[in-house]
Design an enzyme around this catalytic site. Structure first.
Site, PDB file in Angstrom:
ATOM      1  N   HIS A 290      -3.294   1.820  -4.888  1.00 61.75           N
ATOM      2  CA  HIS A 290      -3.048   3.205  -4.479  1.00 61.75           C
ATOM      3  C   HIS A 290      -1.536   3.395  -4.365  1.00 61.75           C
ATOM      4  O   HIS A 290      -0.809   2.500  -3.949  1.00 61.75           O
ATOM      5  CB  HIS A 290      -3.707   3.507  -3.133  1.00 61.75           C
TER       6      HIS A 290
ATOM      7  N   LYS B  99       0.733 -13.030  -9.026  1.00 61.79           N
ATOM      8  CA  LYS B  99       1.749 -13.411 -10.009  1.00 61.79           C
ATOM      9  C   LYS B  99       1.054 -14.110 -11.164  1.00 61.79           C
ATOM     10  O   LYS B  99       0.003 -14.729 -10.998  1.00 61.79           O
ATOM     11  CB  LYS B  99       2.777 -14.361  -9.389  1.00 61.79           C
TER      12      LYS B  99
END
Length: 196
Positions: A123, A177
């Site tokens: 969001h 990551k």
């Protein structure tokens, strides 16, 4: 005799209702896969359009290769203009969730443990005097998972992540990551055992 007749009628009514439900599910599946941007191999299981969710009943591009299996209670959210590509021989265990607003690509022969979740978006957060989370605006970045990977139960893979081929992601990891090919990634839980 009357009880036997009642049971027989009840069984026939139940069979008719079950057949009607199967027919409705099949019709819904046929309508779903007839869309030009939906390319799902006939070996896909389960043939249940209800696991696919869109936005206002509109879907992005979906490509699913042969012998892909989703077990129970899995959900696939794919917004219009998004791209979801799943290679052949991919397996999703129970309760997995794919949330595709941008692009998610999964390579051949990758397996997912129970409860794995993929999110290619967040969001949007507005920063001012106070933080405000937008309910219908997002930041997006693709997820790419290579071939022959194993994603352990309850792992969460977030936007912008690439996981290289032949990698293993341990149970409960939150991946934010990228992970190189041929890598084992696991949680360091530091459990402490104490005898009484």
């Amino acid at each position: 005799m009357l009880t036997k007749l009642k049971n027989n009628v009840a069984q026939k009514v139940i069979a008719l209702m079950e057949n009607n439900e199967k027919r409705k599910r099949q019709e819904k599946w046929n309508v779903f896969i007839s869309k030009s941007h939906i390319d799902i191999h006939p070996t896909f299981f389960p043939k249940d359009a209800d696991i696919f969710k869109g936005e206002n009943n509109e879907f992005g591009n979906v490509s699913i290769g042969e012998n892909v299996l989703f077990r129970k209670y899995c959900n696939i959210l794919i917004f219009p203009n998004a791209d979801l590509s799943i290679g052949k021989g991919v397996f999703f265990n129970n309760y997995c969730s794919i949330n595709c607003l941008d692009k998610i690509k999964i390579g051949d022969d990758t397996i997912f443990g129970e409860g794995v979740r993929l999110y290619d978006h967040n969001h949007l957060i507005e920063k001012g005097e106070t933080l405000f989370v937008e309910k219908e605006k997002y930041t997006k970045n693709p997820i790419i998972i290579g071939k022959n990977c194993w994603i352990g139960s309850n792992a969460v893979i977030l936007k912008g992540v690439t996981i290289g081929d032949n990698s293993i992601i341990g149970a409960g990891c939150i991946i934010h990551k990228s992970v190189p090919s041929n890598t084992i990634l696991k949680n360091n839980q530091n459990l402490i055992s104490q005898s009484l």
